[in-house]
Write a protein that holds these residues in place. Structure first.
Motif, PDB file in Angstrom:
ATOM      1  N   GLU A  19       5.934   9.387  -1.681  1.00 20.06           N
ATOM      2  CA  GLU A  19       4.715   8.631  -2.004  1.00 20.06           C
ATOM      3  C   GLU A  19       3.725   8.684  -0.837  1.00 20.06           C
ATOM      4  N   ILE A  20       4.228   8.491   0.369  1.00 22.44           N
ATOM      5  CA  ILE A  20       3.324   8.528   1.537  1.00 22.44           C
ATOM      6  C   ILE A  20       2.779   9.942   1.730  1.00 22.44           C
ATOM      7  N   TYR A  21       3.662  10.914   1.545  1.00 26.85           N
ATOM      8  CA  TYR A  21       3.263  12.314   1.717  1.00 26.85           C
ATOM      9  C   TYR A  21       2.143  12.676   0.729  1.00 26.85           C
ATOM     10  N   ALA A  22       2.272  12.152  -0.500  1.00 26.48           N
ATOM     11  CA  ALA A  22       1.254  12.420  -1.531  1.00 26.48           C
ATOM     12  C   ALA A  22      -0.097  11.829  -1.121  1.00 26.48           C
ATOM     13  N   ILE A  23      -0.071  10.628  -0.548  1.00 27.47           N
ATOM     14  CA  ILE A  23      -1.324   9.986  -0.111  1.00 27.47           C
ATOM     15  C   ILE A  23      -1.976  10.814   0.998  1.00 27.47           C
ATOM     16  N   VAL A  24      -1.167  11.169   1.989  1.00 21.63           N
ATOM     17  CA  VAL A  24      -1.693  11.937   3.126  1.00 21.63           C
ATOM     18  C   VAL A  24      -2.254  13.276   2.647  1.00 21.63           C
ATOM     19  N   SER A  25      -1.545  13.935   1.746  1.00 22.40           N
ATOM     20  CA  SER A  25      -1.977  15.253   1.258  1.00 22.40           C
ATOM     21  C   SER A  25      -3.288  15.143   0.494  1.00 22.40           C
ATOM     22  N   GLU A  26      -3.439  14.046  -0.258  1.00 25.46           N
ATOM     23  CA  GLU A  26      -4.664  13.852  -1.036  1.00 25.46           C
ATOM     24  C   GLU A  26      -5.884  13.816  -0.110  1.00 25.46           C
ATOM     25  N   TYR A  27      -5.754  13.067   0.996  1.00 25.57           N
ATOM     26  CA  TYR A  27      -6.894  12.969   1.925  1.00 25.57           C
ATOM     27  C   TYR A  27      -7.102  14.259   2.697  1.00 25.57           C
ATOM     28  N   ARG A  28      -5.997  14.975   2.953  1.00 22.63           N
ATOM     29  CA  ARG A  28      -6.086  16.238   3.660  1.00 22.63           C
ATOM     30  C   ARG A  28      -6.950  17.221   2.885  1.00 22.63           C
ATOM     31  N   ASN A  29      -6.790  17.194   1.548  1.00 23.43           N
ATOM     32  CA  ASN A  29      -7.488  18.180   0.720  1.00 23.43           C
ATOM     33  C   ASN A  29      -8.896  17.762   0.338  1.00 23.43           C
ATOM     34  N   SER A  30      -9.205  16.479   0.562  1.00 20.22           N
ATOM     35  CA  SER A  30     -10.520  16.038   0.069  1.00 20.22           C
ATOM     36  C   SER A  30     -11.604  16.284   1.104  1.00 20.22           C
TER      37      SER A  30
ATOM     38  N   ILE B 265     -12.255  -2.981  10.248  1.00 17.50           N
ATOM     39  CA  ILE B 265     -13.614  -3.478  10.478  1.00 17.50           C
ATOM     40  C   ILE B 265     -14.416  -2.469  11.306  1.00 17.50           C
ATOM     41  N   LEU B 266     -13.765  -1.925  12.339  1.00 18.70           N
ATOM     42  CA  LEU B 266     -14.467  -0.987  13.224  1.00 18.70           C
ATOM     43  C   LEU B 266     -14.643   0.384  12.584  1.00 18.70           C
ATOM     44  N   MET B 267     -13.643   0.790  11.791  1.00 14.05           N
ATOM     45  CA  MET B 267     -13.651   2.122  11.181  1.00 14.05           C
ATOM     46  C   MET B 267     -13.306   1.994   9.700  1.00 14.05           C
ATOM     47  N   PRO B 268     -14.293   1.701   8.852  1.00 12.75           N
ATOM     48  CA  PRO B 268     -14.010   1.421   7.436  1.00 12.75           C
ATOM     49  C   PRO B 268     -13.356   2.582   6.681  1.00 12.75           C
ATOM     50  N   ASN B 269     -13.442   3.791   7.228  1.00 15.92           N
ATOM     51  CA  ASN B 269     -12.859   4.939   6.514  1.00 15.92           C
ATOM     52  C   ASN B 269     -11.359   5.103   6.705  1.00 15.92           C
ATOM     53  N   VAL B 270     -10.748   4.270   7.522  1.00 14.37           N
ATOM     54  CA  VAL B 270      -9.301   4.431   7.731  1.00 14.37           C
ATOM     55  C   VAL B 270      -8.555   4.197   6.414  1.00 14.37           C
ATOM     56  N   ILE B 271      -7.440   4.855   6.277  1.00 17.32           N
ATOM     57  CA  ILE B 271      -6.630   4.722   5.058  1.00 17.32           C
ATOM     58  C   ILE B 271      -5.459   3.806   5.404  1.00 17.32           C
ATOM     59  N   MET B 272      -5.386   2.683   4.701  1.00 16.21           N
ATOM     60  CA  MET B 272      -4.420   1.640   5.069  1.00 16.21           C
ATOM     61  C   MET B 272      -3.219   1.642   4.124  1.00 16.21           C
ATOM     62  N   ILE B 273      -2.040   1.812   4.694  1.00 16.07           N
ATOM     63  CA  ILE B 273      -0.805   1.862   3.889  1.00 16.07           C
ATOM     64  C   ILE B 273       0.137   0.763   4.366  1.00 16.07           C
ATOM     65  N   PHE B 274       0.661   0.000   3.435  1.00 14.94           N
ATOM     66  CA  PHE B 274       1.610  -1.073   3.778  1.00 14.94           C
ATOM     67  C   PHE B 274       2.973  -0.726   3.186  1.00 14.94           C
ATOM     68  N   ILE B 275       4.010  -0.811   3.990  1.00 14.43           N
ATOM     69  CA  ILE B 275       5.365  -0.527   3.489  1.00 14.43           C
ATOM     70  C   ILE B 275       6.134  -1.835   3.357  1.00 14.43           C
ATOM     71  N   LYS B 276       6.658  -2.059   2.163  1.00 12.19           N
ATOM     72  CA  LYS B 276       7.418  -3.284   1.904  1.00 12.19           C
ATOM     73  C   LYS B 276       8.909  -2.985   1.869  1.00 12.19           C
TER      74      LYS B 276
ATOM     75  N   VAL C 131       0.301   0.164  -1.266  1.00 16.12           N
ATOM     76  CA  VAL C 131       1.522  -0.577  -0.935  1.00 16.12           C
ATOM     77  C   VAL C 131       2.702   0.225  -1.469  1.00 16.12           C
ATOM     78  N   ILE C 132       3.619   0.543  -0.576  1.00 13.68           N
ATOM     79  CA  ILE C 132       4.787   1.350  -0.965  1.00 13.68           C
ATOM     80  C   ILE C 132       6.044   0.522  -0.743  1.00 13.68           C
ATOM     81  N   VAL C 133       6.912   0.471  -1.740  1.00 16.19           N
ATOM     82  CA  VAL C 133       8.168  -0.259  -1.583  1.00 16.19           C
ATOM     83  C   VAL C 133       9.246   0.731  -1.153  1.00 16.19           C
ATOM     84  N   ASN C 134       9.834   0.454  -0.008  1.00 19.59           N
ATOM     85  CA  ASN C 134      10.852   1.379   0.514  1.00 19.59           C
ATOM     86  C   ASN C 134      12.246   1.001  -0.003  1.00 19.59           C
ATOM     87  N   ASP C 135      12.458   1.174  -1.321  1.00 17.46           N
ATOM     88  CA  ASP C 135      13.809   0.911  -1.833  1.00 17.46           C
ATOM     89  C   ASP C 135      14.638   2.191  -1.809  1.00 17.46           C
TER      90      ASP C 135
END
Ligand code: 5GP
Length: 186
Positions: A175-186, A110-121, A163-167
């Protein structure tokens, strides 16, 4: 240029801390925000590295003085993210990870709408229970209390961007690394 904020949430025992630790080894530009908590220090934890361990009175003073970006009560203890910690990191262009629960994640979004939210299941509730027992850091009463909260936690997963399933640990890490890298490059 300010850095990105990645919020990572998961039910207890989903393997979040190990994943985040491995992620920071892969990507040394990522920093983890150190939260304040009123929870008791566990064996192997270090004050000022894992958390800032403070008492309830001091925590409530910090709430009163608006020192938290977000805070929540989780499993009977307070946890919060100090505003200065975050600003210091992102103002210097660093990307930062907040390992916080879903309640805190919502407050930050709510305070910072640009945050990237990742949920690990976790792969399943059964596997989660086994992990909590194997971790051997909590009493069986605490484990039962935590398991009771897991279903509640899982019901908030759909509010997250990813949402990432940690099986499989390595797959989840990539998967998490790919998400982080995508934002790093954008
Ligand atoms: P633990 O006691 O196992 O280290 O953490 C319990 C829960 O509190 C985890 O879900 C963790 O993500 C969450 N947590 C840790 N720090 C914070 C924080 O600063 N704010 C919020 N809202 N939750 C936190």
């Amino acid at each position: 240029m300010t850095g990105n904020i990645f919020v990572i949430s998961a039910p207890s025992g989903a393997g979040k801390s190990s994943l985040v630790k491995a992620l920071c080894e892969l990507d040394t530009k990522l920093k983890i925000s150190i939260s304040h908590t009123t929870r008791k220090i566990r064996a192997g934890e270090v004050d000022g590295i894992d958390y800032y361990f403070i008492n309830k009175k001091n925590f409530e003073e910090m709430i009163f003085n608006n020192e938290f970006l977000e805070y929540a009560e989780v499993y009977g203890n307070y946890y919060g993210t100090n505003i200065d910690t975050i600003n210091e990191f992102i103002d210097n262009g660093n990307d930062i990870i907040l390992e916080i629960d879903w309640q805190g994640a919502q407050q930050v979004k709510i305070l910072m709408p640009n945050v990237i939210m990742i949920f690990i299941k976790p792969p399943s509730l059964e596997e989660l229970k086994n992990r909590l027992i194997r971790r051997n850091t909590d009493s069986s009463a605490v484990i039962e209390k935590r398991l009771a909260s897991v279903k509640e936690d899982l019901s908030h997963a759909h509010k997250f961007d990813y949402v990432i399933v940690n099986d499989q640990f390595d797959n989840a890490l990539q998967e998490i690394y790919a998400i982080v890298s995508e934002y790093r490059n954008s």
